[in-house]
Structures are given as structure tokens and as C-alpha cells.
Design an enzyme around this catalytic site. Structure first.
Site, short mmCIF file in Angstrom:
data_model
loop_
_atom_site.label_atom_id
_atom_site.label_comp_id
_atom_site.label_asym_id
_atom_site.label_seq_id
_atom_site.Cartn_x
_atom_site.Cartn_y
_atom_site.Cartn_z
CB SER A 55 120.12 -3.31 74.64
OG SER A 55 120.37 -2.43 73.56
CG HIS A 102 123.09 1.29 74.59
ND1 HIS A 102 124.09 0.47 75.04
CD2 HIS A 102 122.10 0.45 74.17
CE1 HIS A 102 123.72 -0.79 74.91
NE2 HIS A 102 122.52 -0.82 74.37
CG ASP A 128 126.60 0.65 76.84
OD1 ASP A 128 125.91 -0.22 77.38
OD2 ASP A 128 126.15 1.46 76.01
#
Length: 186
Positions: A55, A102, A128
Site C-alpha cells: 500500500s 501510511h 484510511d
């Protein structure tokens, strides 16, 4: 049987065997103390994590080993848990044990409210919010963020991914290490 060195194990005296077992315990306890010392120095419960998914590509690949820091990075300013937009953080969602790596895309903080962050993977199309705890739109920086990424080593973490995906490998590796410590004489 002799290929593994098990025949040497039979010839060890009890005192030698105990010495080897204690050496193995010393190695394990030293590794544990180094981990805890690193945790205290970085102010992070998990100062080193492995990227488990794609990701965050192209910034980080699956298997990269990340080093985290949870203290103020700006030495000339007073200590605050300030996180900038664009910073890469690692967080745990309440109720889940998997660290997520992230980038911060938005932050909110009022005069009397804690710092809240919205994150998104570089390789993801959406933010998210689906990953957060039910009813939550933001992360609480103080409670959910483990640390900010300050460095990495590419692909070294694949060892831990392989050990997690194949539990028998972990058992075999620990068994071989224990056997080598017991059998090897100094």
C-alpha cells in the site's frame, strides 16, 4: 542423526549442558533487553516494523524494515507530538494488532482537543477511514500512532514475513539455533 550433531549431545556432561542452555538464555535475554532499550530511547512500543503490504509503494516495498521514532524530531523547539502532513506514520487500530504504515494527508487539532490524523497509503485510491475503528474518522495521534518513520532497510523484513506465513519455519529455526548452542563447545 550424526549430521545434526546429536551424538555430541549425549557426550556432554550435565554441567556443560547447563552452561550451553544458560548461554542460549543469555542470548535471548540480551536481545529482549536491547529491544526494550530501543523502545525506551525511541518512545515507541515497537521501534522497528516490517512493511506487510504494497500500500505504500513506491516509497516502501513489502518486506522493508522501518525504523520508528516517537519523540519530537525538531531539536530547537519544545517537545510536542507534532506530526506534519506528508509524514509517514505507523499506527495500530484499536482492536487490531497489525501495524499499518501510511502517510498523513490531513490533521486536525483544536485548542483543547488532541491531534487527530487522516492517513492514506500512497498506492491506495482512498483514505484510511475504512481501516479505523468503527465510528472513527481520524486517528488519535497520542493513542494510536506507534511512531514516525525515520529510516529503512529494503527487503530485510522478508525474513519475518516468511516466518509469519510459514509457522513451521519458525519452529525449525528456533530448534536448530537451540541445538547449535547446546552442541557447540567453546
Amino acid at each position: 542423526m550424526d549430521a545434526l550433531g546429536l551424538s555430541k549431545l549425549r557426550h556432554l556432561k550435565p554441567r556443560q549442558l547447563l552452561s550451553q542452555v544458560l548461554n542460549f538464555a543469555l542470548i535471548l535475554s540480551t536481545a529482549f533487553m536491547l529491544w526494550k532499550g530501543l523502545s525506551v530511547a525511541t518512545d515507541s512500543p515497537s521501534p522497528i516494523v516490517v512493511v506487510l503490504s504494497g500500500s505504500m509503494e513506491p516509497a516502501f516495498q513489502r518486506g522493508d524494515l522501518l525504523f520508528l521514532w516517537n519523540r519530537n524530531l525538531e531539536l530547537d523547539s519544545p517537545p510536542t507530538p507534532g506530526t506534519r502532513v506528508g509524514e509517514i506514520v505507523v499506527y495500530n487500530v484499536i482492536g487490531k494488532d497489525i501495524p499499518i504504515v501510511h502517510r498523513v494527508v490531513r490533521k486536525h487539532q483544536g485548542p483543547k482537543t488532541p491531534l487527530h490524523l487522516l492517513t492514506k497509503g500512497d498506492n491506495n485510491h482512498a483514505d484510511d477511514t475504512e481501516l479505523y475503528a468503527r465510528g472513527r474518522w481520524y486517528l488519535d495521534r497520542e493513542k494510536e500512532v506507534i511512531g514516525s518513520v525515520v529510516g529503512y532497510v529494503p527487503f530485510v523484513g522478508y525474513v519475518t514475513i516468511m516466518l509469519s506465513e510459514h509457522p513451521w519455519m519458525k519452529t525449525a529455526l528456533l530448534g536448530i539455533m537451540g541445538l547449535l548452542v547446546i552442541v557447540q563447545r567453546e
